[in-house]
Write a protein that holds these residues in place. Structure first.
Motif, PDB file in Angstrom:
ATOM      1  N   PHE A 184       0.832  -1.203   0.000  1.00  0.00           N
ATOM      2  CA  PHE A 184       0.000   0.000   0.000  1.00  0.00           C
ATOM      3  C   PHE A 184       0.867   1.254   0.000  1.00  0.00           C
ATOM      4  CE2 PHE A 184      -2.393   3.437   2.031  1.00  0.00           C
ATOM      5  CZ  PHE A 184      -3.524   3.452   1.230  1.00  0.00           C
ATOM      6  N   LEU A 194     -10.941   3.162  -1.813  1.00  0.00           N
ATOM      7  CA  LEU A 194     -11.135   2.577  -0.484  1.00  0.00           C
ATOM      8  C   LEU A 194     -12.596   2.692  -0.035  1.00  0.00           C
ATOM      9  CD1 LEU A 194      -7.904   3.725   1.395  1.00  0.00           C
ATOM     10  CD2 LEU A 194      -8.474   1.431   0.593  1.00  0.00           C
ATOM     11  N   ASP A 200     -10.228  -4.940   3.679  1.00  0.00           N
ATOM     12  CA  ASP A 200     -10.184  -5.121   5.126  1.00  0.00           C
ATOM     13  C   ASP A 200      -8.866  -4.707   5.764  1.00  0.00           C
ATOM     14  OD1 ASP A 200     -12.783  -6.822   5.476  1.00  0.00           O
ATOM     15  OD2 ASP A 200     -11.712  -7.704   3.777  1.00  0.00           O
ATOM     16  N   VAL A 201      -7.794  -4.813   4.981  1.00  0.00           N
ATOM     17  CA  VAL A 201      -6.455  -4.642   5.546  1.00  0.00           C
ATOM     18  C   VAL A 201      -5.579  -3.833   4.590  1.00  0.00           C
ATOM     19  CG1 VAL A 201      -4.357  -5.855   6.305  1.00  0.00           C
ATOM     20  CG2 VAL A 201      -6.593  -6.902   6.728  1.00  0.00           C
ATOM     21  N   LEU A 202      -4.781  -2.915   5.121  1.00  0.00           N
ATOM     22  CA  LEU A 202      -3.755  -2.244   4.321  1.00  0.00           C
ATOM     23  C   LEU A 202      -2.396  -2.761   4.769  1.00  0.00           C
ATOM     24  CD1 LEU A 202      -4.953   1.499   4.423  1.00  0.00           C
ATOM     25  CD2 LEU A 202      -5.577  -0.305   2.778  1.00  0.00           C
ATOM     26  N   ILE A 225      -1.181   7.064   7.288  1.00  0.00           N
ATOM     27  CA  ILE A 225      -1.803   5.845   6.765  1.00  0.00           C
ATOM     28  C   ILE A 225      -2.474   5.066   7.904  1.00  0.00           C
ATOM     29  CG2 ILE A 225      -1.383   3.604   5.663  1.00  0.00           C
ATOM     30  CD1 ILE A 225       0.912   4.935   4.090  1.00  0.00           C
ATOM     31  N   VAL A 226      -1.782   4.986   9.032  1.00  0.00           N
ATOM     32  CA  VAL A 226      -2.338   4.252  10.182  1.00  0.00           C
ATOM     33  C   VAL A 226      -3.628   4.916  10.663  1.00  0.00           C
ATOM     34  CG1 VAL A 226      -1.928   3.586  12.594  1.00  0.00           C
ATOM     35  CG2 VAL A 226      -0.107   3.308  10.894  1.00  0.00           C
ATOM     36  N   ALA A 229      -6.435   4.356   8.128  1.00  0.00           N
ATOM     37  CA  ALA A 229      -6.953   2.994   8.232  1.00  0.00           C
ATOM     38  C   ALA A 229      -7.872   2.865   9.441  1.00  0.00           C
ATOM     39  CB  ALA A 229      -5.798   2.003   8.328  1.00  0.00           C
ATOM     40  N   ARG A 230      -7.438   3.412  10.554  1.00  0.00           N
ATOM     41  CA  ARG A 230      -8.252   3.305  11.770  1.00  0.00           C
ATOM     42  C   ARG A 230      -9.605   3.974  11.569  1.00  0.00           C
ATOM     43  NH1 ARG A 230      -4.519   4.393  15.519  1.00  0.00           N
ATOM     44  NH2 ARG A 230      -4.731   6.609  15.133  1.00  0.00           N
ATOM     45  N   LEU A 234     -10.171  -0.195   8.998  1.00  0.00           N
ATOM     46  CA  LEU A 234      -9.324  -1.201   8.353  1.00  0.00           C
ATOM     47  C   LEU A 234      -8.184  -1.567   9.287  1.00  0.00           C
ATOM     48  CD1 LEU A 234      -8.896   0.581   4.883  1.00  0.00           C
ATOM     49  CD2 LEU A 234     -10.593  -1.159   5.496  1.00  0.00           C
ATOM     50  N   VAL A 236      -4.154  -2.609   9.805  1.00  0.00           N
ATOM     51  CA  VAL A 236      -2.912  -2.246   9.121  1.00  0.00           C
ATOM     52  C   VAL A 236      -1.814  -3.229   9.501  1.00  0.00           C
ATOM     53  CG1 VAL A 236      -1.267  -0.410   8.616  1.00  0.00           C
ATOM     54  CG2 VAL A 236      -3.494   0.162   9.553  1.00  0.00           C
ATOM     55  N   CYS A 255       0.051   1.350  15.420  1.00  0.00           N
ATOM     56  CA  CYS A 255      -0.078   0.447  14.281  1.00  0.00           C
ATOM     57  C   CYS A 255      -0.248  -0.970  14.861  1.00  0.00           C
ATOM     58  CB  CYS A 255       1.173   0.514  13.413  1.00  0.00           C
ATOM     59  SG  CYS A 255       1.145  -0.639  12.035  1.00  0.00           S
TER      60      CYS A 255
END
Ligand code: C2E
Ligand code: MG
Ligand code: MG
Ligand code: MG
Length: 289
Positions: A184, A194, A200-202, A225-226, A229-230, A234, A236, A255
């Motif tokens: 990613f 997205l 579901d996951v990066l 990014i973290v 995602a949160r 999603l 990470v 993370c």
């Protein structure tokens, strides 16, 4: 050596180019044989809960036990496999093998903490008609549960025929299979996918982690990014963690998961069960304070 007196008319003969071309052609022919002759292998790399260092999953990584060249990593053959189409049967084999392996581990060790196996899927394989059925069948044949499988795709898959891809991803999601975006941050993605794609996951690419301690900017990127995602709900996984400092920086950012040589290199299947118990941590977290 080709003649070089008339400037520009002759390409200088470069033996290394010739060798590379011959090797590619040989690889191409030998790849199909490799599948039939059982020369492919799968190694597994632990994915850990970052704060505790406990193993939660493994990523399946293909290897080729070549009869004369030895054990080859994907770098030596994946590109040729993509071009020739051999990646389709290879990817199918890895999928069945990995699910069968996880089922075998779980049967032998009920206390096993492994939640899923992560399997790389090339764009070409994903786009092959019948791919979703192949996944469904592989799960059934292995006696596995769909929740045991995470498919790693790349951002580039989402660029073309997005509707078709989204459809297939939704079908997989409805089965219970989960999807990760591998590497990613390295693709061209606009991030808007997205919202549309059931992801579901990066997996944050190693290149971002490499300089997380040395560069304030890299660190800010990973942190962003973290957080992204949160907020999108999603998970990470940070890839390519090689030392305790990188791990600590990632824990600091909250993370949740990581993978890298700091915890373990990819290992053979029999090396996984001893690592995958509740009380076991690959590398305990240093006391914080
Ligand atoms: P990937 O999916 O991003 O997998 C991570 C790669 O980084 C693996 O290399 C792994 O061994 C390596 N790695 C993990 N932690 C570290 C670290 O701390 N430091 C360093 N330097 N490297 C680390 P590997 O096994 O050589 O695989 C390379 C790529 O080949 C994979 O990248 C994936 O894109 C592809 N690949 C592997 N297996 C398959 C497969 O079954 N199907 C397909 N389509 N592609 C595969
Ligand atoms: Mg991967
Ligand atoms: Mg990756
Ligand atoms: Mg990578």
């Amino acid at each position: 050596q080709a003649k070089g007196s008339d400037k520009g008319t002759w390409q200088r003969y470069r033996p290394e180019l010739h060798t590379e071309m011959v090797q590619r052609l040989e690889t191409r022919a030998a790849l199909y044989e490799a599948i039939d002759d059982d020369q492919l292998r799968v190694m597994y790399q632990p994915i850990v809960d970052l704060p505790t260092g406990a193993i939660v999953a493994v990523e399946a990584l293909v290897r080729w036990q070549h009869p004369t060249r030895g054990l080859l990593g994907p770098y030596h053959f994946i590109e040729v496999a993509e071009e020739s189409g051999a990646i389709v049967p290879i990817g199918g084999w890895v999928l069945r093998e990995a699910l069968g392996q996880l089922a075998a581990w779980k049967a032998a060790e009920p206390e096993m903490t492994l939640r899923y196996v992560s399997v790389n899927v090339s764009a070409r394989q994903f786009r092959t008609p019948g791919f979703v059925d192949q996944v469904r069948q592989a799960i059934t044949e292995a006696g596995a549960k769909p929740e045991w499988l995470l498919l790693e795709i790349t951002e580039s898959l989402l660029l073309r025929d997005a509707d078709q891809v989204a459809n297939d991803l939704h079908t997989l999601r409805a089965l219970g299979v989960r999807i990760a975006i591998d590497d990613f941050g390295t693709g061209y993605s606009s991030l808007s996918y997205l919202r549309q794609m059931p992801v579901d996951v990066l997996k944050v690419d190693k290149s971002f982690i490499d300089d997380i301690l040395g560069s304030e900017q890299q660190r800010a990127l990973v942190d962003a990014i973290v957080t992204l995602a949160r907020n999108l709900d999603l998970a990470v996984v940070a890839e390519g963690i090689e030392d305790a400092g990188q791990r600590a920086a990632l824990v600091e950012m909250d993370c949740p998961y990581g993978q890298g040589y700091h915890f373990s290199k990819p290992v053979w299947p029999d090396e996984i069960p001893p690592l995958a118990h509740d009380a076991q941590t690959l590398v305990a977290s240093p006391a914080r304070g």
